[in-house]
Design an enzyme around this catalytic site. Sequence first.
Site, short mmCIF file in Angstrom:
data_model
loop_
_atom_site.label_atom_id
_atom_site.label_comp_id
_atom_site.label_asym_id
_atom_site.label_seq_id
_atom_site.Cartn_x
_atom_site.Cartn_y
_atom_site.Cartn_z
N GLU A 51 -13.10 -12.55 -52.29
CA GLU A 51 -13.35 -13.92 -52.03
C GLU A 51 -14.78 -14.51 -52.04
OE1 GLU A 51 -10.93 -15.33 -48.74
OE2 GLU A 51 -9.12 -14.44 -49.63
N GLU B 18 -16.83 -14.76 -41.86
CA GLU B 18 -15.47 -13.97 -42.18
C GLU B 18 -15.09 -14.55 -43.66
OE1 GLU B 18 -12.04 -15.25 -39.92
OE2 GLU B 18 -13.22 -17.09 -39.13
#
Lengths: 650, 650
Positions: free
Chosen positions: B459, B450
Amino acid sequence: MPLGERAGDKSESRYCGVETEFNDDMPHLLSFNIHGGFDFLVAPLIDPSYRPSLMEQDSSGSGALPFAGSDLVLSPSQWSSHVVGKISSWIDLDSEDETLRKDSEIALKQEIAWASHLSLQACLLPTPKGSSCANYAKCVNQILQNLNSMQLWLRIPLEKSDDETRNPDHMGEGHTDTWELWNSFRLICEHHSQLSVALDVQSTLPSPTSLGRWFGEPVRTAIIDTNSFLTNAQHYPCLSRSHQRLTTAFFSHSIQVVISGKPVHNPPMASLESSASSADNHTEGGWRHPLKSYLDYLAYLYQKMDPLPEQERFELGYRDYLQSPLQPLMDNLEAQTYETFEKDTAKYIQYQRAVSKALLDRVPDDKASTVITVLMVVGAGRGPLVRASLQAAEETGRRLKVYAVEKNPNAVVTLHSLVKLEGWEKLVTIVSNDMRQWDAPEEADILVSELLGSFGDNELSPECLDGAQRFLKEDGISIPSSYTSFIQPVTASKLYNDIKSHKDLVHFETSYVVKLHRIARLAPTQTVFTFIHPEHSAKNSNQRYKKIRFDIPPDTGSAMVHGFAGYFDATLYKDVHLGIEPSTATPNMFSWFPIFFPLRTPVCVTPNTPLEVHFWRCCGSTKVWYEWCVTSPSASPMHNSNGRSHWVGL
Amino acid sequence: MPLGERAGDKSESRYCGVETEFNDDMPHLLSFNIHGGFDFLVAPLIDPSYRPSLMEQDSSGSGALPFAGSDLVLSPSQWSSHVVGKISSWIDLDSEDETLRKDSEIALKQEIAWASHLSLQACLLPTPKGSSCANYAKCVNQILQNLNSMQLWLRIPLEKSDDETRNPDHMGEGHTDTWELWNSFRLICEHHSQLSVALDVQSTLPSPTSLGRWFGEPVRTAIIDTNSFLTNAQHYPCLSRSHQRLTTAFFSHSIQVVISGKPVHNPPMASLESSASSADNHTEGGWRHPLKSYLDYLAYLYQKMDPLPEQERFELGYRDYLQSPLQPLMDNLEAQTYETFEKDTAKYIQYQRAVSKALLDRVPDDKASTVITVLMVVGAGRGPLVRASLQAAEETGRRLKVYAVEKNPNAVVTLHSLVKLEGWEKLVTIVSNDMRQWDAPEEADILVSELLGSFGDNELSPECLDGAQRFLKEDGISIPSSYTSFIQPVTASKLYNDIKSHKDLVHFETSYVVKLHRIARLAPTQTVFTFIHPEHSAKNSNQRYKKIRFDIPPDTGSAMVHGFAGYFDATLYKDVHLGIEPSTATPNMFSWFPIFFPLRTPVCVTPNTPLEVHFWRCCGSTKVWYEWCVTSPSASPMHNSNGRSHWVGL
């Protein structure tokens, strides 16, 4: 070898270059062309068949890229003085083909890195292939962030043939104004000062108005194809009238010319002896560079330009150099400044003519010997207007009593010696005071002043003369009797970049005095503010507001407005005027350069959309300032609100 | 008295105002309206017949201006909590009549000075009279430079009737989009944070798309004229469906409503008893404010709005608040951050579904008890994906061996206690390492992660999973298996102003995580970058480039683009997805707010001209960053070149 010499002109446009094909024998290529008469080459740096993606496949090799000679075969100083690197023309960073796009990015970065390593002064970037150039501009912009002093010249054709932009996926289909391609590219690169233009000149030219835009842009080079040349009766290459005018304009704007293409003319061999630089051709036993006749023609054009007038030569060093306007009320001028301005004969001749006419109007011939006219020079400085006035009196046979009012105590010292030296003691009374405070012993018939700035009222002539008006007779005359400011929108990328380099708001909200040269005037001037003296109306105010609409001539195409050039014209007396508004400027006068009002964000104007600008002259208790903004095609921020960045002190 | 109460909602839109005429008995005017049920007045501050130029003529008088009551008759706190100053509506700073223009400037400055003296929270500025507003904007801008904390609300009608703009001298003849008037005004005033909009709502409304633009603008107040109300069967005022929707939208965007005009409905007196706030009416013996039935109707609309869902209430404090995205690779998250995100049940339910489906696909029922699937959670944090995976195994009856790989040593401590607490010692192996470095003892069947940010790849999920792919079996499964980012252009004046307040370039080249609320979404989202895992192609690169063209719906009119809202959608496994793209967002998930990419200079888009934007994802050896620019309608500078302002560290 330079194209020629012009007195005082050290511009780079004396040097002529030649575009060459790839040749891995760089020393030969260089000597061939330098001996052929050219000053520099625009040469590919790397084998045009090189593609990064093909290299990786046979990575067993040495890994050396196929560059055209290293810094061992030619010294860095030879590279740097004589070679402009030509980046591979196959490069297409906005291709739909991802492999080509990635190859292009790698090759571009490799070639620029190599050119930096060789300390080249410039590289020529190929013309963007389609009408879209965002990815190309993004890579060039990345490169510019970390570049040494090298210039990047983006090659832009003056006109693009339609078949090159036929890609239906691109927006702005059918759009062929190559200026817009340049404009997008440089906007993305934020007007980077190392990004400039190399113009490709072909056989057909756009309209003169459209061409004019480029003179406000950072054009370094014009590449003229041999196909653009006509053939004269003797079979020599020559240029059409419009190409001649354009080339001459390049020369006078420091734009270097590069000849490109294969020779397509066959001048007779017999002409060798009579050619302008025939001495040169003999050195290698009559050998001639195949493009020599083109070079000769350009040298001929260069040499037949009019020599620079003395005043222009004097002003060369001031071209496009931003100066802060004077603060004559707050600061005292220096002797040297007075001396420079006193040399402006053309100006004082106009003043003398104005005073003469006023004296003749005021004193009939039959009273010439009895009536004494009281003339006050307010802001007398070191006395040039006193002299002009006395000469007018002599010329017209009128009697004059002169008061010379000057607030600068240093200038008053000089005034006293002048009066003594000239024996004017009985004619001239010197008053060391500010005209706004002076308690005059009598009223004046004529008030003479020279308080005008480049924009007319910007050195606060209105406020000073309002203060002096107290001691002017009811029917007295002010010389000047009125003045009007003018503006016009200009492209001025050099000025914009100079202002931007300060990285602050203040410099974008300041008006500058500047000898405008590398600019494009995009529309005729229009009037801004007018002041009349004396001003007898009761509710008089020196605040002003003017909305001005400019229509850019439709054949210009789109253009960038970096700001507004400002001028003035003054009526000294009746038909005697004085001014710098271009269409009516007083000849041979050098006291004033134009003023320049910048825009924080340049505004792109397109045909059929008017440019609307607003100017305010604002007055506070201690200062006067201008505010300005654009409202069409879109609204700009207000510039210099409340005079926060720039003002003139009272 | 507020319109109503909504749990958790403290927005200003609970308060309702009333526009009044000039009355020099301010205490009476105030008490009349407050007792009548309104929370504040929008009242003229000065006698509407006052003109500065007339005053000067009889200057024998006291010199006091005809203001409506001083700070002696009402206390400053009464003024400030209950009165919005209404600036004289005769003011016309762009009139051709110079006297009117000058009177207007003087009066405007006097009234604002007076309002500041009284510490009013806001003044209502009259609507610009013509289509040109430069001089008006110039004066307001001067005022804003030196204003205390007072807000200036520029009154803008939602639609302007054509006869008001009939002046043929004005450009843009026939142009009636009042948004453009506002836009010019605020551009000249440089998006000043104290300048906002008061919308005048009339009986006809523009299209919903056109109305939508205003929700990205700084609208503080909507003034609803009594003429805009319809009459219901009981003769009470009510609003049309579209007016109701608009009013409700005002309420939910903290826009206060003001009722204006004379009562034009005659509800039966009998209804007094049954009215919602009948208790109030009795206090003064049955007296009712003449506009009370309009106020009651608005209170009814306010109260019948759906209550805020719990998640929305939780997120209230984050609305339009700019946050820097996480740097999860460079920084270690704090326990509190883990705790917050672990509460996002909706997210982990999706993960559990995805793992279940993958297990069922990978292990047939007949091998359920023999085959042990190796599942690695890369970036295990404090274990929520470990839990979800084990629950999936239980649900599907499959056997699992879990490796929990986590680089944050602090989270690893928590992981160990979790495993002990839950008795997972035989199922779970904890690995304290970075997935990019870890030397795995065996290959995984399923890789669960995740690592997604609001913009999907922001990210650095692609880089991390590339690093982890080494220990995924050739036919192994990655959960997520792909993710795509999306953007759409938005009006977001609040965000723009917050970024501008930093006065630097860095903040304009940063992408922010933000709960978008006061924005206008100007076009449907479009996809930007897609990443697929595992990625087996040899020449794989995580660099991306995408050109995106938005067509703004033509009935929007012109609009301002302050930047781009970004979202993601991820395919976890087959039909199990997870995302925040508005049209497909996973319900009740709170882990991600959208991302916002600002524009240094907002771009005005007009109907029929496409908005073209380019996004790059760039990768260096130590960082990844985005660059972006606009090329149509005109080219913007490149944002974040070379990642100079914002990047994510590897």
